[in-house]
Motif scaffolding. Structure first.
Motif, PDB file in Angstrom:
ATOM      1  N   MET A 203     -39.011  87.265 -23.719  1.00 37.44           N
ATOM      2  CA  MET A 203     -37.529  85.842 -24.219  1.00 37.44           C
ATOM      3  C   MET A 203     -37.561  84.487 -23.546  1.00 37.44           C
ATOM      4  SD  MET A 203     -34.622  86.143 -26.250  1.00 37.44           S
ATOM      5  CE  MET A 203     -34.867  87.734 -26.484  1.00 37.44           C
ATOM      6  N   ILE A 204     -37.923  84.205 -22.039  1.00 40.49           N
ATOM      7  CA  ILE A 204     -37.914  82.528 -22.137  1.00 40.49           C
ATOM      8  C   ILE A 204     -38.531  81.597 -23.311  1.00 40.49           C
ATOM      9  CG2 ILE A 204     -38.813  81.742 -19.916  1.00 40.49           C
ATOM     10  CD1 ILE A 204     -38.526  83.504 -18.389  1.00 40.49           C
ATOM     11  N   TYR A 205     -40.312  81.549 -23.166  1.00 44.84           N
ATOM     12  CA  TYR A 205     -40.765  81.382 -24.109  1.00 44.84           C
ATOM     13  C   TYR A 205     -40.421  81.457 -25.495  1.00 44.84           C
ATOM     14  CZ  TYR A 205     -44.564  79.674 -27.023  1.00 44.84           C
ATOM     15  OH  TYR A 205     -45.663  79.400 -28.018  1.00 44.84           O
ATOM     16  N   LYS A 206     -39.872  82.608 -26.270  1.00 43.01           N
ATOM     17  CA  LYS A 206     -38.932  83.023 -27.445  1.00 43.01           C
ATOM     18  C   LYS A 206     -38.070  81.908 -27.363  1.00 43.01           C
ATOM     19  CE  LYS A 206     -37.256  85.844 -30.789  1.00 43.01           C
ATOM     20  NZ  LYS A 206     -36.996  87.729 -30.817  1.00 43.01           N
ATOM     21  N   THR A 207     -37.813  81.648 -26.982  1.00 50.41           N
ATOM     22  CA  THR A 207     -36.009  81.129 -26.228  1.00 50.41           C
ATOM     23  C   THR A 207     -36.594  78.657 -26.312  1.00 50.41           C
ATOM     24  OG1 THR A 207     -34.444  82.078 -25.178  1.00 50.41           O
ATOM     25  CG2 THR A 207     -34.025  80.127 -25.474  1.00 50.41           C
ATOM     26  N   LEU A 208     -37.198  78.664 -25.878  1.00 52.13           N
ATOM     27  CA  LEU A 208     -38.055  77.615 -25.811  1.00 52.13           C
ATOM     28  C   LEU A 208     -38.335  76.986 -26.690  1.00 52.13           C
ATOM     29  CD1 LEU A 208     -39.919  77.369 -22.346  1.00 52.13           C
ATOM     30  CD2 LEU A 208     -37.417  76.041 -23.194  1.00 52.13           C
ATOM     31  N   ARG A 209     -39.364  78.583 -27.442  1.00 53.33           N
ATOM     32  CA  ARG A 209     -40.009  77.724 -29.383  1.00 53.33           C
ATOM     33  C   ARG A 209     -38.702  77.309 -30.009  1.00 53.33           C
ATOM     34  NH1 ARG A 209     -44.676  81.157 -31.528  1.00 53.33           N
ATOM     35  NH2 ARG A 209     -44.477  80.189 -32.795  1.00 53.33           N
ATOM     36  N   PHE A 231     -29.021  84.132 -22.505  1.00 49.34           N
ATOM     37  CA  PHE A 231     -29.440  85.258 -21.501  1.00 49.34           C
ATOM     38  C   PHE A 231     -28.267  85.934 -20.775  1.00 49.34           C
ATOM     39  CE2 PHE A 231     -32.916  82.349 -22.400  1.00 49.34           C
ATOM     40  CZ  PHE A 231     -34.140  83.703 -21.733  1.00 49.34           C
ATOM     41  N   ARG A 232     -27.176  86.022 -21.897  1.00 48.49           N
ATOM     42  CA  ARG A 232     -26.021  86.852 -20.962  1.00 48.49           C
ATOM     43  C   ARG A 232     -26.608  88.268 -20.999  1.00 48.49           C
ATOM     44  NH1 ARG A 232     -22.240  84.018 -20.292  1.00 48.49           N
ATOM     45  NH2 ARG A 232     -21.766  82.121 -22.133  1.00 48.49           N
ATOM     46  N   ARG A 233     -27.064  89.153 -20.622  1.00 48.39           N
ATOM     47  CA  ARG A 233     -27.403  89.829 -20.635  1.00 48.39           C
ATOM     48  C   ARG A 233     -27.743  90.468 -18.997  1.00 48.39           C
ATOM     49  NH1 ARG A 233     -32.712  90.328 -23.436  1.00 48.39           N
ATOM     50  NH2 ARG A 233     -33.496  91.963 -22.602  1.00 48.39           N
ATOM     51  N   ASP A 234     -27.662  91.856 -19.203  1.00 54.25           N
ATOM     52  CA  ASP A 234     -28.297  92.253 -17.239  1.00 54.25           C
ATOM     53  C   ASP A 234     -29.650  92.372 -16.562  1.00 54.25           C
ATOM     54  OD1 ASP A 234     -25.523  93.291 -18.318  1.00 54.25           O
ATOM     55  OD2 ASP A 234     -26.052  95.239 -18.688  1.00 54.25           O
ATOM     56  N   MET A 236     -32.069  89.794 -16.950  1.00 60.09           N
ATOM     57  CA  MET A 236     -32.188  88.840 -16.662  1.00 60.09           C
ATOM     58  C   MET A 236     -31.409  87.420 -16.844  1.00 60.09           C
ATOM     59  SD  MET A 236     -35.714  88.041 -19.042  1.00 60.09           S
ATOM     60  CE  MET A 236     -35.002  87.976 -20.938  1.00 60.09           C
ATOM     61  N   GLU A 237     -31.483  87.010 -15.436  1.00 63.80           N
ATOM     62  CA  GLU A 237     -30.280  85.206 -14.749  1.00 63.80           C
ATOM     63  C   GLU A 237     -30.696  84.157 -15.206  1.00 63.80           C
ATOM     64  OE1 GLU A 237     -27.615  83.700 -11.304  1.00 63.80           O
ATOM     65  OE2 GLU A 237     -29.344  85.649 -10.623  1.00 63.80           O
ATOM     66  N   LEU A 238     -29.977  83.794 -15.861  1.00 67.52           N
ATOM     67  CA  LEU A 238     -30.399  82.680 -16.532  1.00 67.52           C
ATOM     68  C   LEU A 238     -29.716  81.126 -15.545  1.00 67.52           C
ATOM     69  CD1 LEU A 238     -31.351  80.129 -18.207  1.00 67.52           C
ATOM     70  CD2 LEU A 238     -29.014  79.282 -19.261  1.00 67.52           C
ATOM     71  N   GLU A 239     -30.748  80.940 -14.530  1.00 64.99           N
ATOM     72  CA  GLU A 239     -30.119  80.128 -13.198  1.00 64.99           C
ATOM     73  C   GLU A 239     -30.046  78.401 -14.227  1.00 64.99           C
ATOM     74  OE1 GLU A 239     -32.287  77.605  -9.867  1.00 64.99           O
ATOM     75  OE2 GLU A 239     -33.102  80.131  -9.730  1.00 64.99           O
ATOM     76  N   TYR A 240     -30.976  77.617 -14.381  1.00 65.93           N
ATOM     77  CA  TYR A 240     -30.403  76.999 -15.393  1.00 65.93           C
ATOM     78  C   TYR A 240     -31.151  76.624 -16.437  1.00 65.93           C
ATOM     79  CZ  TYR A 240     -34.536  74.121 -13.046  1.00 65.93           C
ATOM     80  OH  TYR A 240     -35.309  73.525 -12.844  1.00 65.93           O
ATOM     81  N   PHE A 241     -30.537  75.469 -17.178  1.00 70.50           N
ATOM     82  CA  PHE A 241     -31.205  75.621 -18.910  1.00 70.50           C
ATOM     83  C   PHE A 241     -31.075  73.682 -18.939  1.00 70.50           C
ATOM     84  CE2 PHE A 241     -31.695  74.592 -23.285  1.00 70.50           C
ATOM     85  CZ  PHE A 241     -32.247  74.100 -23.466  1.00 70.50           C
ATOM     86  N   LEU A 242     -31.581  72.624 -19.150  1.00 69.37           N
ATOM     87  CA  LEU A 242     -31.341  71.292 -19.595  1.00 69.37           C
ATOM     88  C   LEU A 242     -32.567  70.618 -20.207  1.00 69.37           C
ATOM     89  CD1 LEU A 242     -33.265  69.187 -17.703  1.00 69.37           C
ATOM     90  CD2 LEU A 242     -31.813  70.166 -15.841  1.00 69.37           C
ATOM     91  N   ILE A 243     -32.276  69.959 -20.941  1.00 66.07           N
ATOM     92  CA  ILE A 243     -33.397  69.469 -21.651  1.00 66.07           C
ATOM     93  C   ILE A 243     -33.342  67.665 -21.057  1.00 66.07           C
ATOM     94  CG2 ILE A 243     -33.045  67.574 -23.545  1.00 66.07           C
ATOM     95  CD1 ILE A 243     -32.299  70.396 -25.499  1.00 66.07           C
ATOM     96  N   ALA A 244     -34.404  67.282 -21.129  1.00 68.54           N
ATOM     97  CA  ALA A 244     -34.662  65.625 -19.797  1.00 68.54           C
ATOM     98  C   ALA A 244     -35.512  64.939 -20.501  1.00 68.54           C
ATOM     99  CB  ALA A 244     -35.256  66.195 -18.498  1.00 68.54           C
ATOM    100  N   ASP A 245     -35.382  63.568 -20.092  1.00 72.02           N
ATOM    101  CA  ASP A 245     -36.340  62.638 -20.755  1.00 72.02           C
ATOM    102  C   ASP A 245     -37.970  62.347 -19.674  1.00 72.02           C
ATOM    103  OD1 ASP A 245     -37.513  60.119 -19.698  1.00 72.02           O
ATOM    104  OD2 ASP A 245     -35.845  59.249 -20.759  1.00 72.02           O
ATOM    105  N   GLU A 246     -38.927  63.037 -20.450  1.00 71.15           N
ATOM    106  CA  GLU A 246     -39.934  63.100 -19.675  1.00 71.15           C
ATOM    107  C   GLU A 246     -40.541  61.904 -18.578  1.00 71.15           C
ATOM    108  OE1 GLU A 246     -42.408  66.012 -22.936  1.00 71.15           O
ATOM    109  OE2 GLU A 246     -43.486  64.089 -22.447  1.00 71.15           O
ATOM    110  N   VAL A 267     -35.643  81.146 -15.221  1.00 66.91           N
ATOM    111  CA  VAL A 267     -35.247  81.816 -15.248  1.00 66.91           C
ATOM    112  C   VAL A 267     -35.241  83.218 -14.088  1.00 66.91           C
ATOM    113  CG1 VAL A 267     -34.530  84.620 -16.642  1.00 66.91           C
ATOM    114  CG2 VAL A 267     -34.840  82.111 -17.665  1.00 66.91           C
ATOM    115  N   ASN A 268     -33.948  83.988 -13.927  1.00 65.84           N
ATOM    116  CA  ASN A 268     -34.615  85.377 -12.069  1.00 65.84           C
ATOM    117  C   ASN A 268     -34.206  86.801 -13.273  1.00 65.84           C
ATOM    118  OD1 ASN A 268     -33.813  83.916 -10.079  1.00 65.84           O
ATOM    119  ND2 ASN A 268     -32.545  82.999 -10.623  1.00 65.84           N
ATOM    120  N   VAL A 269     -35.401  87.170 -12.738  1.00 65.97           N
ATOM    121  CA  VAL A 269     -35.867  88.383 -13.591  1.00 65.97           C
ATOM    122  C   VAL A 269     -35.485  89.562 -12.400  1.00 65.97           C
ATOM    123  CG1 VAL A 269     -37.176  89.971 -15.239  1.00 65.97           C
ATOM    124  CG2 VAL A 269     -36.513  87.718 -15.808  1.00 65.97           C
ATOM    125  N   GLY A 270     -34.919  90.129 -12.209  1.00 71.38           N
ATOM    126  CA  GLY A 270     -34.834  91.354 -11.184  1.00 71.38           C
ATOM    127  C   GLY A 270     -34.724  90.021  -9.811  1.00 71.38           C
TER     128      GLY A 270
END
Length: 281
Positions: A203-209, A231-234, A236-246, A267-270
């Motif tokens: 799901m991580i890569y799918k989300t990025l796409r 990522f509101r699911r049991d 996986m825990e989203l630690e952070y997501f952001l968009i940044a200047d490269e 993302v923290n998985v387990g």
């Protein structure tokens, strides 16, 4: 392929290559090698006379002692993978005393602020630890070219800045992310995932796409909200997501047509912490 376990014998090998005017390509690792690592050496093989690998689990870049303890150590298997690849001429497996002859202390570097963004904010001192061991490896390996994967994009930018700060004559090459069939970014940590966790992690890569499709069509705050909802699911825990200047790695809420942007996600998985990123078109 030659294997070196101490600094003195390895230094003699490097000096002999330099005396013969051989160009050296180098990619340092912490072991638990996978196809992503091998892709670095494949590229290095095309561009250098000699290709060198190193395996060293660096204690000073871990903030969590348990994370250091759990980091997979598969040296014998790693050596076999490097031999079988036919890309590597020498692998250096130093001891702690070879990397830290004056004691286990991190140097402090001025990376221009990028060390305080993202991973740096979550892991204080982490990039000083990275810089300390990479500087020492660079001084011992004396490479002409060094190769780093874009999965750790912030680390790649840190290494580029390190070479500038120290005025080292080394060309740094960023190599695109190597992915599993599901799209999951290859990582040494993936071997700690169960079969179900690995399947969910796609799901991580799918989300990025999906974010790449949304970018410049939907506002960045709205994109962040949608990713958080995904990522509101049991499992996986989203630690952070952001968009940044490269270039600056600073998070942005708006985009400018003359800049390049990249999405970053953790993302923290387990109990496994997975990182990924994607350049946004």
């Amino acid at each position: 392929m030659q294997v070196f376990y101490d600094r003195d014998s390895f230094s003699r090998y490097i000096d002999s290559q330099k005396e013969n005017s051989k160009t050296i390509g180098f990619a340092p690792t912490m072991g638990a090698l996978h196809a992503g690592h091998i892709s670095l050496y494949e590229l290095a093989r095309k561009e250098n006379d000699i290709v060198v690998s190193s395996i060293f689990v660096n204690p000073t870049q871990f903030n969590n002692p348990q994370d250091l303890e759990k980091y997979p150590r598969t040296v014998e298997n790693d050596i076999e993978k490097l031999k079988n690849s036919n890309f590597v001429d020498a692998v250096y497996i130093p001891g702690t005393e070879d990397m830290y002859p004056d004691g286990m202390n991190r140097k402090h570097y001025d990376f221009g602020g990028i060390e305080n963004e993202m991973e740096g904010a979550a892991r204080p001192g982490h990039f000083d630890g990275v810089g300390t061991v990479v500087e020492e490896l660079f001084r011992q390996v004396k490479p002409d070219n060094a190769y780093f994967g874009e999965k750790d994009f912030q680390q790649l930018k840190i290494i580029e800045r390190l070479v500038e700060v120290l005025n080292l004559n080394i060309k740094i090459h960023g190599v695109k992310i190597h992915r599993e069939e599901s799209g999951l970014a290859m990582s040494s940590r993936n071997m700690r995932l169960s079969r179900e966790e690995k399947k969910a992690s796609a799901m991580i890569y799918k989300t990025l796409r999906t974010v790449d499709d949304w970018f410049r069509v939907i506002s960045i705050p709205e994109i962040k909200k949608r990713v958080e909802d995904i990522f509101r699911r049991d499992d996986m825990e989203l630690e952070y997501f952001l968009i940044a200047d490269e270039d600056t790695l600073k998070e942005t809420d708006i985009f400018s047509a003359d800049k390049n942007y990249r999405a970053f996600i953790v993302v923290n998985v387990g109990d496994v912490r997975l990182i990924d990123n994607m350049h946004l078109k």
